[in-house]
Design a protein around this motif. Structure first.
Motif, PDB file in Angstrom:
ATOM      1  N   SER A  53       0.870  -1.172   0.000  1.00 11.98           N
ATOM      2  CA  SER A  53       0.000   0.000   0.000  1.00 11.98           C
ATOM      3  C   SER A  53       0.905   1.219   0.000  1.00 11.98           C
ATOM      4  O   SER A  53       1.553   1.524   0.994  1.00 11.98           O
ATOM      5  CB  SER A  53      -0.891  -0.048   1.240  1.00 11.98           C
ATOM      6  OG  SER A  53      -1.739   1.059   1.288  1.00 11.98           O
ATOM      7  N   LEU A  54       0.977   1.897  -1.135  1.00 13.22           N
ATOM      8  CA  LEU A  54       1.997   2.918  -1.343  1.00 13.22           C
ATOM      9  C   LEU A  54       1.442   4.333  -1.405  1.00 13.22           C
ATOM     10  O   LEU A  54       0.344   4.559  -1.888  1.00 13.22           O
ATOM     11  CB  LEU A  54       2.733   2.637  -2.649  1.00 13.22           C
ATOM     12  CG  LEU A  54       3.387   1.254  -2.750  1.00 13.22           C
ATOM     13  CD1 LEU A  54       3.935   1.038  -4.140  1.00 13.22           C
ATOM     14  CD2 LEU A  54       4.464   1.091  -1.708  1.00 13.22           C
ATOM     15  N   THR A  55       2.265   5.268  -0.924  1.00 12.08           N
ATOM     16  CA  THR A  55       1.975   6.691  -1.058  1.00 12.08           C
ATOM     17  C   THR A  55       3.140   7.341  -1.800  1.00 12.08           C
ATOM     18  O   THR A  55       4.131   6.687  -2.104  1.00 12.08           O
ATOM     19  CB  THR A  55       1.822   7.374   0.313  1.00 12.08           C
ATOM     20  OG1 THR A  55       3.093   7.376   0.959  1.00 12.08           O
ATOM     21  CG2 THR A  55       0.792   6.660   1.178  1.00 12.08           C
ATOM     22  N   PHE A  56       3.041   8.622  -2.031  1.00 10.33           N
ATOM     23  CA  PHE A  56       4.112   9.309  -2.746  1.00 10.33           C
ATOM     24  C   PHE A  56       5.406   9.375  -1.946  1.00 10.33           C
ATOM     25  O   PHE A  56       6.455   9.686  -2.486  1.00 10.33           O
ATOM     26  CB  PHE A  56       3.658  10.707  -3.184  1.00 10.33           C
ATOM     27  CG  PHE A  56       3.335  11.619  -2.047  1.00 10.33           C
ATOM     28  CD1 PHE A  56       4.295  12.450  -1.523  1.00 10.33           C
ATOM     29  CD2 PHE A  56       2.054  11.661  -1.517  1.00 10.33           C
ATOM     30  CE1 PHE A  56       3.995  13.305  -0.478  1.00 10.33           C
ATOM     31  CE2 PHE A  56       1.739  12.514  -0.476  1.00 10.33           C
ATOM     32  CZ  PHE A  56       2.715  13.333   0.050  1.00 10.33           C
ATOM     33  N   HIS A  57       5.376   9.081  -0.653  1.00  6.68           N
ATOM     34  CA  HIS A  57       6.577   9.088   0.185  1.00  6.68           C
ATOM     35  C   HIS A  57       7.359   7.786   0.067  1.00  6.68           C
ATOM     36  O   HIS A  57       8.506   7.715   0.482  1.00  6.68           O
ATOM     37  CB  HIS A  57       6.212   9.297   1.655  1.00  6.68           C
ATOM     38  CG  HIS A  57       5.573  10.621   1.924  1.00  6.68           C
ATOM     39  ND1 HIS A  57       6.228  11.806   1.749  1.00  6.68           N
ATOM     40  CD2 HIS A  57       4.331  10.928   2.342  1.00  6.68           C
ATOM     41  CE1 HIS A  57       5.422  12.804   2.062  1.00  6.68           C
ATOM     42  NE2 HIS A  57       4.261  12.301   2.418  1.00  6.68           N
ATOM     43  N   ASP A  58       6.747   6.737  -0.468  1.00  8.26           N
ATOM     44  CA  ASP A  58       7.383   5.435  -0.542  1.00  8.26           C
ATOM     45  C   ASP A  58       8.359   5.369  -1.702  1.00  8.26           C
ATOM     46  O   ASP A  58       8.259   6.114  -2.665  1.00  8.26           O
ATOM     47  CB  ASP A  58       6.322   4.344  -0.712  1.00  8.26           C
ATOM     48  CG  ASP A  58       5.454   4.208   0.522  1.00  8.26           C
ATOM     49  OD1 ASP A  58       6.004   4.136   1.621  1.00  8.26           O
ATOM     50  OD2 ASP A  58       4.223   4.184   0.370  1.00  8.26           O
ATOM     51  N   PRO A  59       9.308   4.417  -1.605  1.00 10.00           N
ATOM     52  CA  PRO A  59      10.199   4.220  -2.748  1.00 10.00           C
ATOM     53  C   PRO A  59       9.409   3.726  -3.954  1.00 10.00           C
ATOM     54  O   PRO A  59       8.247   3.357  -3.842  1.00 10.00           O
ATOM     55  CB  PRO A  59      11.175   3.149  -2.271  1.00 10.00           C
ATOM     56  CG  PRO A  59      10.747   2.716  -0.947  1.00 10.00           C
ATOM     57  CD  PRO A  59       9.588   3.549  -0.509  1.00 10.00           C
ATOM     58  N   ASP A  60      10.049   3.713  -5.055  1.00 13.99           N
ATOM     59  CA  ASP A  60       9.433   3.289  -6.300  1.00 13.99           C
ATOM     60  C   ASP A  60       8.771   1.921  -6.141  1.00 13.99           C
ATOM     61  O   ASP A  60       9.390   0.963  -5.694  1.00 13.99           O
ATOM     62  CB  ASP A  60      10.508   3.249  -7.380  1.00 13.99           C
ATOM     63  CG  ASP A  60       9.946   3.036  -8.755  1.00 13.99           C
ATOM     64  OD1 ASP A  60       9.077   2.167  -8.933  1.00 13.99           O
ATOM     65  OD2 ASP A  60      10.393   3.743  -9.666  1.00 13.99           O
ATOM     66  N   ALA A  61       7.519   1.825  -6.517  1.00 14.31           N
ATOM     67  CA  ALA A  61       6.775   0.577  -6.393  1.00 14.31           C
ATOM     68  C   ALA A  61       7.405  -0.538  -7.206  1.00 14.31           C
ATOM     69  O   ALA A  61       7.376  -1.707  -6.805  1.00 14.31           O
ATOM     70  CB  ALA A  61       5.325   0.787  -6.824  1.00 14.31           C
ATOM     71  N   ALA A  62       7.986  -0.207  -8.333  1.00 14.14           N
ATOM     72  CA  ALA A  62       8.636  -1.222  -9.164  1.00 14.14           C
ATOM     73  C   ALA A  62       9.813  -1.846  -8.421  1.00 14.14           C
ATOM     74  O   ALA A  62      10.049  -3.048  -8.521  1.00 14.14           O
ATOM     75  CB  ALA A  62       9.093  -0.604 -10.478  1.00 14.14           C
ATOM     76  N   VAL A  63      10.554  -1.049  -7.668  1.00 20.03           N
ATOM     77  CA  VAL A  63      11.684  -1.564  -6.898  1.00 20.03           C
ATOM     78  C   VAL A  63      11.175  -2.538  -5.830  1.00 20.03           C
ATOM     79  O   VAL A  63      11.746  -3.619  -5.640  1.00 20.03           O
ATOM     80  CB  VAL A  63      12.486  -0.409  -6.256  1.00 20.03           C
ATOM     81  CG1 VAL A  63      13.524  -0.937  -5.287  1.00 20.03           C
ATOM     82  CG2 VAL A  63      13.115   0.449  -7.328  1.00 20.03           C
ATOM     83  N   ILE A  64      10.112  -2.167  -5.144  1.00 20.21           N
ATOM     84  CA  ILE A  64       9.540  -3.039  -4.114  1.00 20.21           C
ATOM     85  C   ILE A  64       9.084  -4.356  -4.733  1.00 20.21           C
ATOM     86  O   ILE A  64       9.386  -5.429  -4.209  1.00 20.21           O
ATOM     87  CB  ILE A  64       8.364  -2.335  -3.398  1.00 20.21           C
ATOM     88  CG1 ILE A  64       8.897  -1.160  -2.582  1.00 20.21           C
ATOM     89  CG2 ILE A  64       7.599  -3.317  -2.516  1.00 20.21           C
ATOM     90  CD1 ILE A  64       7.826  -0.264  -2.023  1.00 20.21           C
ATOM     91  N   ALA A  65       8.403  -4.284  -5.862  1.00 22.43           N
ATOM     92  CA  ALA A  65       7.915  -5.498  -6.526  1.00 22.43           C
ATOM     93  C   ALA A  65       9.075  -6.382  -6.966  1.00 22.43           C
ATOM     94  O   ALA A  65       9.053  -7.600  -6.735  1.00 22.43           O
ATOM     95  CB  ALA A  65       7.041  -5.127  -7.723  1.00 22.43           C
TER      96      ALA A  65
END
Length: 117
Positions: A53-65
């Motif tokens: 569950s991501l917000t604009f403060h989180d690192p890049d979602a692609a990196v997490i995935a």
């Protein structure tokens, strides 16, 4: 088959709400509030699904995935966000749920992988 779900959400209220929703739907879920805890949990348990569950403060979602899939290649990654454009993430994730979402939308995202509660 009921999946093991890991919820990664930094906001406590959102995380607890999502865990409550998943429990009400009959899924087995646990939650973490940061990336270190997420990767630590993934070292201990083989999860079927990661809900980031991501917000604009989180690192890049692609990196997490990508990192999640490197650690657990069979994991399905669902991103729930109101900020990231879904089309931008599609190559890296398995499903996208636009915030705000309903229980039915999250259930449908999980069921598309063949899981049931």
């Amino acid at each position: 088959m009921s999946p093991l779900v890991l919820v990664a959400e930094s906001d406590e209220l959102t995380r607890l709400t999502l865990l409550y929703m998943l429990d009400a739907l009959g899924y087995i879920a646990s939650g973490v509030d940061d990336l270190d805890d997420m990767f630590s949990a993934m070292e201990r348990v083989a999860f079927d699904i990661l809900i980031a569950s991501l917000t604009f403060h989180d690192p890049d979602a692609a990196v997490i995935a990508r990192e999640a899939k490197l650690r657990q290649p069979g994991i399905k990654v669902i991103v729930a966000s109101g900020y990231y454009p879904a089309e931008q993430l599609k190559p890296c994730i398995d499903a996208f749920v636009q915030k705000p979402f309903t229980m039915a939308q999250m259930d449908a995202a999980i069921r598309q992988f063949g899981f049931t509660a």
